[in-house]
Design a protein around this motif. Structure first.
Motif, PDB file in Angstrom:
ATOM      1  N   ILE A  88       0.815  -1.219   0.000  1.00 35.93           N
ATOM      2  CA  ILE A  88       0.000   0.000   0.000  1.00 35.93           C
ATOM      3  C   ILE A  88       0.849   1.270   0.000  1.00 35.93           C
ATOM      4  N   PRO A  89       1.824   1.433   0.903  1.00 34.79           N
ATOM      5  CA  PRO A  89       2.629   2.664   0.818  1.00 34.79           C
ATOM      6  C   PRO A  89       3.454   2.739  -0.459  1.00 34.79           C
ATOM      7  N   LEU A  90       3.915   1.593  -0.967  1.00 35.63           N
ATOM      8  CA  LEU A  90       4.672   1.599  -2.220  1.00 35.63           C
ATOM      9  C   LEU A  90       3.821   2.139  -3.362  1.00 35.63           C
ATOM     10  N   MET A  91       2.571   1.707  -3.434  1.00 37.58           N
ATOM     11  CA  MET A  91       1.685   2.168  -4.504  1.00 37.58           C
ATOM     12  C   MET A  91       1.377   3.660  -4.363  1.00 37.58           C
ATOM     13  N   ILE A  92       1.136   4.114  -3.134  1.00 40.15           N
ATOM     14  CA  ILE A  92       0.847   5.533  -2.925  1.00 40.15           C
ATOM     15  C   ILE A  92       2.027   6.393  -3.372  1.00 40.15           C
ATOM     16  N   LEU A  93       3.212   6.040  -2.921  1.00 39.45           N
ATOM     17  CA  LEU A  93       4.376   6.884  -3.174  1.00 39.45           C
ATOM     18  C   LEU A  93       4.836   6.782  -4.626  1.00 39.45           C
ATOM     19  N   ASN A  94       4.803   5.580  -5.211  1.00 42.66           N
ATOM     20  CA  ASN A  94       5.146   5.464  -6.630  1.00 42.66           C
ATOM     21  C   ASN A  94       4.176   6.251  -7.500  1.00 42.66           C
ATOM     22  N   ALA A  95       2.899   6.196  -7.143  1.00 41.64           N
ATOM     23  CA  ALA A  95       1.908   6.947  -7.919  1.00 41.64           C
ATOM     24  C   ALA A  95       2.224   8.435  -7.883  1.00 41.64           C
ATOM     25  N   LEU A  96       2.501   8.958  -6.707  1.00 45.38           N
ATOM     26  CA  LEU A  96       2.785  10.380  -6.571  1.00 45.38           C
ATOM     27  C   LEU A  96       4.071  10.778  -7.284  1.00 45.38           C
ATOM     28  N   ASP A  97       5.012   9.842  -7.368  1.00 49.67           N
ATOM     29  CA  ASP A  97       6.292  10.116  -8.031  1.00 49.67           C
ATOM     30  C   ASP A  97       6.245   9.876  -9.534  1.00 49.67           C
ATOM     31  N   GLY A  98       5.096   9.455 -10.053  1.00 46.61           N
ATOM     32  CA  GLY A  98       4.975   9.186 -11.479  1.00 46.61           C
ATOM     33  C   GLY A  98       5.669   7.919 -11.922  1.00 46.61           C
ATOM     34  N   LYS A  99       5.909   6.999 -10.993  1.00 45.05           N
ATOM     35  CA  LYS A  99       6.602   5.742 -11.298  1.00 45.05           C
ATOM     36  C   LYS A  99       5.601   4.634 -11.574  1.00 45.05           C
ATOM     37  N   PRO A 100       6.061   3.515 -12.174  1.00 50.15           N
ATOM     38  CA  PRO A 100       5.173   2.369 -12.379  1.00 50.15           C
ATOM     39  C   PRO A 100       4.654   1.825 -11.051  1.00 50.15           C
ATOM     40  N   LEU A 101       3.450   1.275 -11.098  1.00 56.22           N
ATOM     41  CA  LEU A 101       2.849   0.615  -9.939  1.00 56.22           C
ATOM     42  C   LEU A 101       2.936  -0.883 -10.180  1.00 56.22           C
ATOM     43  N   PRO A 102       3.993  -1.554  -9.676  1.00 57.00           N
ATOM     44  CA  PRO A 102       4.245  -2.962 -10.012  1.00 57.00           C
ATOM     45  C   PRO A 102       3.307  -3.905  -9.278  1.00 57.00           C
ATOM     46  N   VAL A 103       2.548  -4.689 -10.045  1.00 53.84           N
ATOM     47  CA  VAL A 103       1.608  -5.658  -9.485  1.00 53.84           C
ATOM     48  C   VAL A 103       2.094  -7.050  -9.862  1.00 53.84           C
ATOM     49  N   TYR A 104       2.268  -7.905  -8.853  1.00 50.26           N
ATOM     50  CA  TYR A 104       2.755  -9.261  -9.107  1.00 50.26           C
ATOM     51  C   TYR A 104       1.737 -10.103  -9.876  1.00 50.26           C
ATOM     52  N   GLY A 105       2.247 -10.891 -10.855  1.00 50.69           N
ATOM     53  CA  GLY A 105       1.435 -11.885 -11.547  1.00 50.69           C
ATOM     54  C   GLY A 105       0.197 -11.300 -12.182  1.00 50.69           C
ATOM     55  N   ASP A 106      -0.956 -11.950 -11.900  1.00 49.90           N
ATOM     56  CA  ASP A 106      -2.217 -11.473 -12.473  1.00 49.90           C
ATOM     57  C   ASP A 106      -2.949 -10.504 -11.543  1.00 49.90           C
ATOM     58  N   GLY A 107      -2.370 -10.245 -10.367  1.00 46.80           N
ATOM     59  CA  GLY A 107      -2.975  -9.297  -9.442  1.00 46.80           C
ATOM     60  C   GLY A 107      -4.179  -9.834  -8.684  1.00 46.80           C
ATOM     61  N   LEU A 108      -4.455 -11.140  -8.813  1.00 46.44           N
ATOM     62  CA  LEU A 108      -5.662 -11.703  -8.221  1.00 46.44           C
ATOM     63  C   LEU A 108      -5.422 -12.373  -6.870  1.00 46.44           C
ATOM     64  N   ASN A 109      -4.202 -12.266  -6.331  1.00 48.44           N
ATOM     65  CA  ASN A 109      -3.946 -12.768  -4.982  1.00 48.44           C
ATOM     66  C   ASN A 109      -4.801 -11.987  -3.987  1.00 48.44           C
ATOM     67  N   ILE A 110      -5.354 -12.699  -3.020  1.00 51.34           N
ATOM     68  CA  ILE A 110      -6.312 -12.109  -2.079  1.00 51.34           C
ATOM     69  C   ILE A 110      -5.702 -12.039  -0.686  1.00 51.34           C
ATOM     70  N   ARG A 111      -5.888 -10.893  -0.035  1.00 47.10           N
ATOM     71  CA  ARG A 111      -5.462 -10.715   1.351  1.00 47.10           C
ATOM     72  C   ARG A 111      -6.624 -10.131   2.155  1.00 47.10           C
ATOM     73  N   ASP A 112      -6.602 -10.434   3.449  1.00 45.56           N
ATOM     74  CA  ASP A 112      -7.572  -9.849   4.380  1.00 45.56           C
ATOM     75  C   ASP A 112      -6.894  -8.642   5.021  1.00 45.56           C
ATOM     76  N   TRP A 113      -7.382  -7.436   4.736  1.00 46.44           N
ATOM     77  CA  TRP A 113      -6.700  -6.210   5.142  1.00 46.44           C
ATOM     78  C   TRP A 113      -7.248  -5.682   6.464  1.00 46.44           C
ATOM     79  N   LEU A 114      -6.330  -5.399   7.382  1.00 47.93           N
ATOM     80  CA  LEU A 114      -6.645  -4.981   8.751  1.00 47.93           C
ATOM     81  C   LEU A 114      -6.000  -3.629   9.023  1.00 47.93           C
TER      82      LEU A 114
END
Length: 361
Positions: free
Chosen positions: A205-231
């Motif tokens: 989550i912080p990687l995506m926020i900061l990369n987005a703001l910096d204009g960098k790629p948002l790297p998503v592993y594989g097909d992006g369909l891995n599921i997590r329970d977020w707390l």
């Protein structure tokens, strides 16, 4: 007084904040904390600087593998409880360098248990009865689920699939053994994926926020369909407080956010929130920066926590949905650039480069 290992890290640092805010909200006496932290790349004293400056928190810069340092901290500060957050925690790092994970998560936990056992054993009867050792662990010890498997419960068999989760499983077994063999008054909580303020920028989550703001790629592993329970991390901190107060000795409690979400949906949600709060200057959508990269080895497909036991026996429930929690999180990163700058060191940049280099799909 309580002693917190790893109290300058992500969850531990949030716990320090939550501890004092909660006690003030409930009208409880202020109780000093000792933060015992090695201050590795993910430990940042700036996270708890206000508490250190006020004297509410005492920082002990030391390694849990150092028996003398652990012994001295216990003897000097005489805590009524030890909360064990300290751990190497990033799966990708464990793949590149598993030795540090075995050393910190297993040897460090063993060292801590040995010294706590000696300290507890020498206590007066009343203090001994009130003492607690709370071990903070992860749902990753249970392995991976298919889309149709029931969520992890406290009786789910351990099947760790990475050096990280194997080292945490080992630490869980040690804590259990010290309760059953020596009578050490332990509590264990296994949590799902945490997110929120003060999160080190290598995590999703912080990687995506900061990369987005910096204009960098948002790297998503594989097909992006891995599921997590977020707390949401502050919900986790509240659960730990309640288990510490009301938990049954020797028991394990699974702490989940009841938010099963695909990784790609996490990323697109962040993009939409940033579109709302900090639109790109060129008017483009942040989703245009998403890039799929080669999946990591042994990537677990799905994690899900069944929190029935902690809800029934302790009375805890998460206060935040993913929608409200991610709103708090994105806003915090937009408003706390000074803290972010302190952790975005050369080591961090080298790690991101080394981990994602050559993974373009």
């Amino acid at each position: 007084m309580i002693l917190i290992t790893g109290g300058a890290g992500f969850i531990g640092g949030n716990f320090v904040h939550h501890w004092f805010e909660r006690r003030e909200r409930l009208g409880l006496p202020r109780e000093q904390v000792v933060v015992f932290d090695k201050l590795t790349y993910a430990g940042n004293p700036a996270t708890i600087q206000a508490q250190i400056a006020s004297g509410d928190a005492i920082l002990v810069h030391a390694d849990i593998c150092d028996r003398d340092a652990v012994r001295n901290a216990l003897a000097t500060h005489k805590p009524r409880a030890v909360l064990h957050f300290a751990a190497e925690s990033h799966v990708d790092r464990s793949i590149h360098g598993p030795g540090e994970f075995i050393q910190t998560n297993m040897v460090g936990t063993f060292t801590l248990l040995e010294e706590v056992r000696a300290y507890w054993g020498a206590m007066e009867t009343a203090d001994k009865a009130a003492f607690r050792f709370h071990h903070v662990s992860t749902d990753e010890v249970y392995g991976s689920l298919s889309d149709t498997d029931p969520a992890f419960s406290e009786t789910t068999a351990y099947q760790p699939n990475s050096p990280y989760s194997a080292s945490k499983a080992g630490s869980d077994h040690l804590v259990r053994a010290y309760h059953h063999t020596y009578g050490l008054p332990v509590l264990t909580t296994n949590c799902s994926n945490n997110y929120g303020p003060y999160h080190f920028p290598e995590k999703l989550i912080p990687l995506m926020i900061l990369n987005a703001l910096d204009g960098k790629p948002l790297p998503v592993y594989g097909d992006g369909l891995n599921i997590r329970d977020w707390l949401y991390v502050r919900d986790h901190c509240e659960a730990i407080c309640q288990v510490l107060e009301k938990g049954t000795l020797g028991e394990t409690y699974n702490i989940g956010g009841i938010n099963e979400i695909k990784n790609i949906d996490v990323v697109t949600t962040i993009c939409r929130k940033l579109d709302e709060l900090r639109p790109r200057a060129d008017g483009a959508k942040y989703e245009s920066q998403i890039t799929y990269v080669t999946d990591r080895p042994g990537h677990d497909r799905r994690y899900a926590i069944d929190p029935t036991k902690v809800q029934r026996d302790i009375g805890w429930r998460p206060a935040q949905t993913f929608e409200t929690g991610i709103d708090h999180t994105v806003r915090w990163y937009l408003e706390n650039t000074e803290w972010i700058d302190t952790v975005r060191s050369g080591a961090y940049r080298d790690w991101i480069s080394r981990n994602y280099e050559g993974r373009q799909g």
